[in-house]
Write an enzyme that holds these catalytic residues in place. Sequence first.
Site, mmCIF file in Angstrom:
data_model
loop_
_atom_site.group_PDB
_atom_site.id
_atom_site.type_symbol
_atom_site.label_atom_id
_atom_site.label_comp_id
_atom_site.label_asym_id
_atom_site.label_seq_id
_atom_site.Cartn_x
_atom_site.Cartn_y
_atom_site.Cartn_z
ATOM 1 N N SER A 1 -5.946 -2.821 2.078
ATOM 2 C CA SER A 1 -4.603 -3.245 1.816
ATOM 3 C C SER A 1 -4.595 -4.645 0.634
ATOM 4 O O SER A 1 -5.531 -5.361 0.722
ATOM 5 C CB SER A 1 -3.425 -3.797 2.814
ATOM 6 O OG SER A 1 -2.604 -4.417 2.401
ATOM 7 N N LYS B 1 -0.665 -2.352 -0.881
ATOM 8 C CA LYS B 1 -0.327 -3.558 -0.751
ATOM 9 C C LYS B 1 0.783 -3.894 0.069
ATOM 10 O O LYS B 1 1.656 -2.758 0.318
ATOM 11 C CB LYS B 1 0.181 -4.150 -2.090
ATOM 12 C CG LYS B 1 0.753 -5.580 -2.262
ATOM 13 C CD LYS B 1 -0.383 -6.515 -2.394
ATOM 14 C CE LYS B 1 0.128 -7.918 -1.903
ATOM 15 N NZ LYS B 1 -0.935 -8.874 -1.565
ATOM 16 N N SER B 2 0.785 -4.945 0.957
ATOM 17 C CA SER B 2 1.757 -5.012 2.072
ATOM 18 C C SER B 2 3.179 -4.866 1.356
ATOM 19 O O SER B 2 3.624 -5.790 0.333
ATOM 20 C CB SER B 2 1.359 -6.148 2.758
ATOM 21 O OG SER B 2 0.362 -5.858 3.540
ATOM 22 N N ASN C 1 0.859 -5.355 9.024
ATOM 23 C CA ASN C 1 0.208 -6.867 8.650
ATOM 24 C C ASN C 1 1.097 -7.899 9.478
ATOM 25 O O ASN C 1 1.826 -8.303 9.048
ATOM 26 C CB ASN C 1 0.568 -6.867 7.036
ATOM 27 C CG ASN C 1 -0.194 -8.092 6.606
ATOM 28 O OD1 ASN C 1 -0.719 -9.095 7.357
ATOM 29 N ND2 ASN C 1 -0.567 -8.351 5.321
ATOM 30 N N CYS D 1 -1.867 -11.821 7.467
ATOM 31 C CA CYS D 1 -1.956 -12.609 6.294
ATOM 32 C C CYS D 1 -1.755 -14.080 6.727
ATOM 33 O O CYS D 1 -0.996 -14.705 7.500
ATOM 34 C CB CYS D 1 -0.726 -12.356 5.388
ATOM 35 S SG CYS D 1 -0.663 -13.487 4.017
ATOM 36 N N GLY E 1 -15.794 -7.972 3.965
ATOM 37 C CA GLY E 1 -17.168 -7.952 3.402
ATOM 38 C C GLY E 1 -18.181 -6.943 3.074
ATOM 39 O O GLY E 1 -19.220 -7.219 2.821
HETATM 40 C C1 SIN Z 1 -1.186 -11.973 0.060
HETATM 41 O O1 SIN Z 1 -0.229 -11.122 -0.378
HETATM 42 O O2 SIN Z 1 -1.028 -13.056 0.219
HETATM 43 C C2 SIN Z 1 -2.481 -11.105 0.742
HETATM 44 C C3 SIN Z 1 -2.191 -10.430 2.031
HETATM 45 C C4 SIN Z 1 -2.834 -10.595 3.127
HETATM 46 O O3 SIN Z 1 -3.478 -11.693 3.379
HETATM 47 O O4 SIN Z 1 -2.672 -9.909 4.143
#
Ligand code: SIN
Length: 300
Positions: free
Chosen positions: A17, A41-42, A122, A125, A239
């Site tokens: 993601s 993407k979330s 998620n 984050c 990683g």
């Molecule tokens: C972000 O959009 O800030 C990153 C997403 C994540 O770290 O889960």
Amino acid sequence: MVTITGINFKNPTMLASGIMGTTGASLLRIAECGAGGVVTKSIGPEPKAGHPNPSMIKLECGFLNAMGLPNPSYNEFDNEIKLARSGTDVPVIASIFGGNAEDFVKVAEGLADSEPAAFELNVSCPHAEGYGATIGTDTCMVESITAAVCDAVDVPVWVKLTPNVTDIKAIGKAAQDGGADAVVAINTLRGMAIDINSGYPILGNRFGGLSGSAVKPVAIKCVYDLYEALAIPVIGVGGVSTWEDAVEMMMAGASGVQIGSAVHESVDIFSDIASGIELFLQDKGYSAVEDIIGLSHKVI
Ligand code: SIN
């Protein structure tokens, strides 16, 4: 082929993601490049602009990002999932976030029509106040949010965990107790960089999350611990940039391996890693990928 939570993947690699998962077309492109699965993407309940720039910087040891969960909301994103799904058989997994169980359910129900193969929650984050790890460091919240989404949808629910906790096993167990079908480990490690000429933190949000090669040993240990502690599958992320990294992650206990930062080097990474794993299995005389999942727990 590998089956994870009842979903068939042609190989164990998946797009993680947050990387190139912002449109249906980019998800499709990665699917066409050989990924076994792709994660969006979330996506959240409302449109969100994200943190001010700079929101991503390259370091010698990886990347620091503080995107701030920018997204157009589930209302605008369901067509992107439909677009990706219409062009490929590769499973499309919807990563979703919210500030509480109601938010998560609203987003999951709002995206259900686009028929993602699974939802990835998620709760990890590290730099979005009120979201992500704010929730994902609290076992009660993780359990209740997972249970609420599991009740609301009829596809598998995966929960993506934060490494920024004392005991990731306790958070994994909370997800499992809530009914999660799998956990995904790990999201980024909280980190920061400072410009020594000005003294200013470089990221617009001042701090962010570290990804890339530097976090791999942390991810391996988290996957290893979760594999021991849980009865549900663990999907590894953190990683991985070579087939050897992927094999190592699987031997720690990962049923599948997500790739994020390394996509920066080449979109061919999915097919390269998948064929590397395949050749390794043949070379060593293993009959299937399942033979190496959790292998490091079995050797004395
Ligand atoms: C972000 O959009 O800030 C990153 C997403 C994540 O770290 O889960």
